[in-house]
Scaffold this motif. Structure first.
Motif, PDB file in Angstrom:
ATOM      1  N   SER A 150       0.836  -1.192   0.000  1.00  0.00           N
ATOM      2  CA  SER A 150       0.000   0.000   0.000  1.00  0.00           C
ATOM      3  C   SER A 150       0.872   1.244   0.000  1.00  0.00           C
ATOM      4  CB  SER A 150      -0.905   0.000   1.236  1.00  0.00           C
ATOM      5  OG  SER A 150      -1.488   1.273   1.443  1.00  0.00           O
ATOM      6  N   ALA A 151       0.431   2.271  -0.706  1.00  0.00           N
ATOM      7  CA  ALA A 151       1.188   3.523  -0.753  1.00  0.00           C
ATOM      8  C   ALA A 151       1.354   4.128   0.629  1.00  0.00           C
ATOM      9  CB  ALA A 151       0.484   4.515  -1.676  1.00  0.00           C
ATOM     10  N   ALA A 152       0.435   3.819   1.537  1.00  0.00           N
ATOM     11  CA  ALA A 152       0.499   4.368   2.895  1.00  0.00           C
ATOM     12  C   ALA A 152       1.721   3.859   3.654  1.00  0.00           C
ATOM     13  CB  ALA A 152      -0.775   4.017   3.661  1.00  0.00           C
ATOM     14  N   PHE A 153       2.243   2.697   3.248  1.00  0.00           N
ATOM     15  CA  PHE A 153       3.386   2.111   3.949  1.00  0.00           C
ATOM     16  C   PHE A 153       4.646   2.070   3.092  1.00  0.00           C
ATOM     17  CE2 PHE A 153      -0.515   0.083   5.617  1.00  0.00           C
ATOM     18  CZ  PHE A 153      -0.447   0.559   6.913  1.00  0.00           C
ATOM     19  N   ALA A 154       4.577   2.689   1.904  1.00  0.00           N
ATOM     20  CA  ALA A 154       5.707   2.636   0.976  1.00  0.00           C
ATOM     21  C   ALA A 154       6.832   3.578   1.368  1.00  0.00           C
ATOM     22  CB  ALA A 154       5.239   2.957  -0.440  1.00  0.00           C
ATOM     23  N   TYR A 155       6.606   4.440   2.371  1.00  0.00           N
ATOM     24  CA  TYR A 155       7.615   5.431   2.748  1.00  0.00           C
ATOM     25  C   TYR A 155       8.913   4.793   3.226  1.00  0.00           C
ATOM     26  CZ  TYR A 155       6.806   4.533   7.707  1.00  0.00           C
ATOM     27  OH  TYR A 155       6.730   3.933   8.932  1.00  0.00           O
TER      28      TYR A 155
END
Length: 209
Positions: free
Chosen positions: A169-174
């Motif tokens: 998920s983009a929310a955890f891609a950081y």
């Protein structure tokens, strides 16, 4: 520091992107704001502070106060990371600075230091949506590596998740992924007990000597 590269605007298009990476100095902070600022300025966005400052201070800061707190690092003469530009427009951000400047990492039980080498840490990568899916994460990370090396960092650390073949998920891609950092020459050192999006994070290192 200036890292230049060329990447295509479209897979089959003739025009090329002009790509540069620069330290996030005070004069570039408005560019960093363009990347990190949420749609609602009052929202409690992280602003890459959750690892840098003590938890009590982080929780006490409002969303509107956090940009100024991050800016203080640049004002003190230590840019908190690097900014990627595409055709002169701010497009991506990588938090890269000495591990010792991150209060939460210095006291972390889930991502402990593996030795006494004064490592630098990559803790966050952000690419604006309109610049994603063009391989820019690799170039942004390359710029961060070049910057850390130019500042005399002996080792660069990262704490990415291991997706194990699953979509992230983009929310955890950081955090980045183990594959991204392995492609840049990083090696897996130890698995950590930290997780993101339910996925285990590895402590990875790249020697810059």
């Amino acid at each position: 520091m200036n890292a230049d590269a060329r990447v295509p605007r479209e897979p089959d298009g003739p025009k090329q992107w002009s790509f540069e990476v620069h330290p996030a100095t005070v004069d570039r902070f408005d560019d960093l704001t363009a990347i990190l600022s949420p749609q609602n300025p009052a929202a409690a966005a992280c602003w890459c502070l959750s690892y840098r400052i003590p938890p009590q201070e982080f929780r006490a800061l409002t969303g509107e106060e956090r940009p100024a707190r991050l800016r203080r690092y640049a004002e003190d003469g230590v840019p908190p990371g690097v900014i990627a530009y595409v055709d002169g427009e701010p497009a991506g951000w990588c938090s890269v600075s000495p591990r010792a400047s991150h209060s939460r990492l210095a006291h972390s039980q889930t991502i402990p230091a593996v030795d006494d080498v004064p490592a630098w840490s990559v803790v966050c990568l952000v690419i604006r949506p309109e610049f994603r899916r063009r391989g820019m994460a690799h170039q942004l990370l390359g710029g961060a590596v070049s910057y850390a090396r130019s500042q005399g960092a002996p080792v660069l650390e990262a704490y990415p998740i291991d997706p194990q073949g699953e979509r992230i998920s983009a929310a955890f891609a950081y955090t980045g992924t183990t594959e991204l950092f392995e492609a840049a020459g990083f090696q897996r050192i130890v698995p950590t007990t930290s997780t993101s999006g339910g996925k285990m994070r590895w402590l990875m290192q790249l020697s810059l000597d």
